[in-house]
Design a protein around this motif. Structure first.
Motif, PDB file in Angstrom:
ATOM      1  N   SER A  20      15.586  -4.283  24.445  1.00  0.00           N
ATOM      2  CA  SER A  20      16.468  -4.864  23.432  1.00  0.00           C
ATOM      3  C   SER A  20      15.984  -4.534  22.031  1.00  0.00           C
ATOM      4  O   SER A  20      16.772  -4.170  21.161  1.00  0.00           O
ATOM      5  N   GLN A  21      14.663  -4.679  21.809  1.00  0.00           N
ATOM      6  CA  GLN A  21      14.115  -4.392  20.488  1.00  0.00           C
ATOM      7  C   GLN A  21      14.291  -2.920  20.138  1.00  0.00           C
ATOM      8  O   GLN A  21      14.610  -2.585  18.992  1.00  0.00           O
ATOM      9  N   ASN A  22      14.115  -2.039  21.113  1.00  0.00           N
ATOM     10  CA  ASN A  22      14.291  -0.614  20.854  1.00  0.00           C
ATOM     11  C   ASN A  22      15.736  -0.281  20.499  1.00  0.00           C
ATOM     12  O   ASN A  22      16.001   0.553  19.624  1.00  0.00           O
ATOM     13  N   LYS A  23      16.682  -0.942  21.180  1.00  0.00           N
ATOM     14  CA  LYS A  23      18.097  -0.720  20.862  1.00  0.00           C
ATOM     15  C   LYS A  23      18.432  -1.224  19.458  1.00  0.00           C
ATOM     16  O   LYS A  23      19.177  -0.587  18.722  1.00  0.00           O
ATOM     17  N   ASP A  24      17.859  -2.383  19.097  1.00  0.00           N
ATOM     18  CA  ASP A  24      18.072  -2.927  17.754  1.00  0.00           C
ATOM     19  C   ASP A  24      17.496  -1.989  16.700  1.00  0.00           C
ATOM     20  O   ASP A  24      18.121  -1.741  15.666  1.00  0.00           O
ATOM     21  N   GLU A  26      16.966   1.214  16.997  1.00  0.00           N
ATOM     22  CA  GLU A  26      17.784   2.422  16.972  1.00  0.00           C
ATOM     23  C   GLU A  26      19.030   2.202  16.109  1.00  0.00           C
ATOM     24  O   GLU A  26      19.413   3.061  15.310  1.00  0.00           O
ATOM     25  N   TRP A  27      19.653   1.003  16.234  1.00  0.00           N
ATOM     26  CA  TRP A  27      20.839   0.688  15.440  1.00  0.00           C
ATOM     27  C   TRP A  27      20.496   0.641  13.958  1.00  0.00           C
ATOM     28  O   TRP A  27      21.246   1.141  13.120  1.00  0.00           O
ATOM     29  N   ILE A  28      19.342   0.049  13.622  1.00  0.00           N
ATOM     30  CA  ILE A  28      18.888  -0.012  12.233  1.00  0.00           C
ATOM     31  C   ILE A  28      18.708   1.394  11.671  1.00  0.00           C
ATOM     32  O   ILE A  28      19.188   1.710  10.573  1.00  0.00           O
ATOM     33  N   ASN A  29      18.014   2.239  12.417  1.00  0.00           N
ATOM     34  CA  ASN A  29      17.726   3.593  11.928  1.00  0.00           C
ATOM     35  C   ASN A  29      18.990   4.418  11.716  1.00  0.00           C
ATOM     36  O   ASN A  29      19.041   5.282  10.845  1.00  0.00           O
ATOM     37  N   VAL A  30      20.034   4.144  12.500  1.00  0.00           N
ATOM     38  CA  VAL A  30      21.297   4.866  12.356  1.00  0.00           C
ATOM     39  C   VAL A  30      22.112   4.319  11.183  1.00  0.00           C
ATOM     40  O   VAL A  30      22.730   5.078  10.432  1.00  0.00           O
ATOM     41  N   ASN A  31      22.116   2.987  11.004  1.00  0.00           N
ATOM     42  CA  ASN A  31      23.028   2.352  10.059  1.00  0.00           C
ATOM     43  C   ASN A  31      22.421   1.999   8.698  1.00  0.00           C
ATOM     44  O   ASN A  31      23.167   1.762   7.746  1.00  0.00           O
ATOM     45  N   GLY A 247       9.453  -8.435  11.113  1.00  0.00           N
ATOM     46  CA  GLY A 247       8.595  -7.575  11.923  1.00  0.00           C
ATOM     47  C   GLY A 247       9.357  -6.417  12.518  1.00  0.00           C
ATOM     48  O   GLY A 247       8.865  -5.277  12.563  1.00  0.00           O
ATOM     49  N   LEU A 248      10.572  -6.676  12.992  1.00  0.00           N
ATOM     50  CA  LEU A 248      11.413  -5.612  13.531  1.00  0.00           C
ATOM     51  C   LEU A 248      11.786  -4.616  12.445  1.00  0.00           C
ATOM     52  O   LEU A 248      11.668  -3.395  12.625  1.00  0.00           O
ATOM     53  N   PHE A 249      12.234  -5.123  11.289  1.00  0.00           N
ATOM     54  CA  PHE A 249      12.613  -4.237  10.181  1.00  0.00           C
ATOM     55  C   PHE A 249      11.443  -3.345   9.742  1.00  0.00           C
ATOM     56  O   PHE A 249      11.650  -2.213   9.319  1.00  0.00           O
ATOM     57  N   SER A 250      10.219  -3.894   9.853  1.00  0.00           N
ATOM     58  CA  SER A 250       9.036  -3.142   9.405  1.00  0.00           C
ATOM     59  C   SER A 250       8.790  -1.895  10.249  1.00  0.00           C
ATOM     60  O   SER A 250       8.060  -0.995   9.834  1.00  0.00           O
ATOM     61  N   LYS A 251       9.376  -1.839  11.435  1.00  0.00           N
ATOM     62  CA  LYS A 251       9.188  -0.693  12.335  1.00  0.00           C
ATOM     63  C   LYS A 251      10.227   0.399  12.126  1.00  0.00           C
ATOM     64  O   LYS A 251      10.165   1.447  12.775  1.00  0.00           O
ATOM     65  N   ALA A 252      11.180   0.156  11.242  1.00  0.00           N
ATOM     66  CA  ALA A 252      12.209   1.157  10.968  1.00  0.00           C
ATOM     67  C   ALA A 252      11.597   2.398  10.333  1.00  0.00           C
ATOM     68  O   ALA A 252      10.513   2.354   9.741  1.00  0.00           O
TER      69      ALA A 252
END
Length: 313
Positions: A20-24, A26-31, A247-252
């Protein structure tokens, strides 16, 4: 055999979360729209088609990068989108003389800003100077007006403070019939009750203006920040939890980006509540609050690592 069974059980538990985190991510990196050294905010034009008031939030009042980015957004909105009102989370008492400086050049700006505490910064000084120079080349009815939407009279009752601030903003916008930019903490800018668990200023603005109010939140993962301690400005370091939105955003892939939660585009964060960084004017042990992306904020600007604002000397 027991060890293999335990490992298999752990994998079963962890894998869906990691997926789930990887999909999220991936969506961040695209959008996400990266914000590099050159700040071009023309992408906001389509976000603000029907806008009357835009709220520019911040995870803290004492962050250099937030002040810089918000300054660039304000410049863009004034020069390209006909915004003429700027409200600060400050008392009108502290703002009125600064507005006079912006209109007529009266006074010494550094001296006029001395009482602004966390907003007494080099970054905001530069913004006010830019506004003064902009106004010099405008007719009276086109000049930018600065106002404060807070009041010491509101501070004794936090439950009504946001409603009172919203009423001041709405009245100022009605009086001048101009599009407005408001600068304040995320907790006040938010459109829903997720962060503060009570109606925020942004919630009252949403009730009145519907989709003509747009909330842009600001978030960070780690860094340094200025806060107030015993009447003085002090600097603290911080780092958010890895299990938060921050934390999730920091991995973008991009260290600074704009991310829209436009309801017309499917996104994995709809109805997904998690925390972003939250630092009040004073230092506290708890430095995160929950949000519902799309409900609380129409979009987020994220800066992975931030530094303390530059207090004006």
């Amino acid at each position: 055999m027991k060890i293999k069974t335990i490992l298999a059980f752990i994998i079963i538990i962890v894998s869906p979360f990691a997926y789930s985190q990887n999909k999220d991510l991936e969506w961040i990196n695209v959008n996400a729209i990266p914000l590099g050294s050159v700040k071009n905010f023309s992408f906001l034009d389509s976000e603000l088609n029907n806008n009357t008031i835009i709220g520019l939030g911040e995870a803290s009042h004492g962050t250099h990068e937030f002040h810089i980015l918000k300054t660039e957004i304000i410049k863009h909105l004034i020069t390209n989108n006909n915004y003429k009102l700027i409200g600060f989370e400050l008392t009108q008492f502290n703002i009125i003389s600064i507005n006079d400086y912006l209109q007529k050049g009266n006074g010494n700006l550094k001296m006029l800003m001395e009482k602004l505490m966390l907003y007494n910064t080099q970054e905001i000084f530069n913004l006010f100077q830019w506004l003064k120079e902009y106004n010099q080349n405008q007719p009276a009815d086109k000049k930018v007006i600065l106002f404060g939407f807070d009041s010491e009279d509101f501070w004794h009752d936090p439950l009504t403070r946001d409603k009172n601030m919203a009423e001041i903003i709405i009245e100022a916008q009605k009086r001048d019939t101009s599009k407005a930019i408001i600068w304040g903490h995320n907790v006040h800018i938010a459109k829903d009750k997720t962060m503060a668990e009570v109606e925020a200023m942004g919630g009252y603005l949403k009730q009145k203006l519907k989709d003509r109010y747009y909330a842009l939140g600001f978030d960070t993962y780690k860094g340094n920040v200025n806060v107030i301690a015993e009447g003085k400005i002090t600097k603290h370091s911080f780092e958010s939890g890895s299990d938060t939105f921050s934390g999730l955003f920091s991995k973008a892939k991009d260290s600074q980006f704009f991310l829209s939660f436009n309801p017309n585009k499917a996104n994995p964060f709809a109805q997904n509540k998690n925390k972003i960084t939250n630092i009040y004017s004073v230092w506290t042990n708890d430095r995160a609050l929950p949000i519902l992306p799309g409900s609380d904020f129409d979009s987020i600007i994220f800066v992975r690592e931030t530094t303390a604002s530059l207090i004006l000397k």
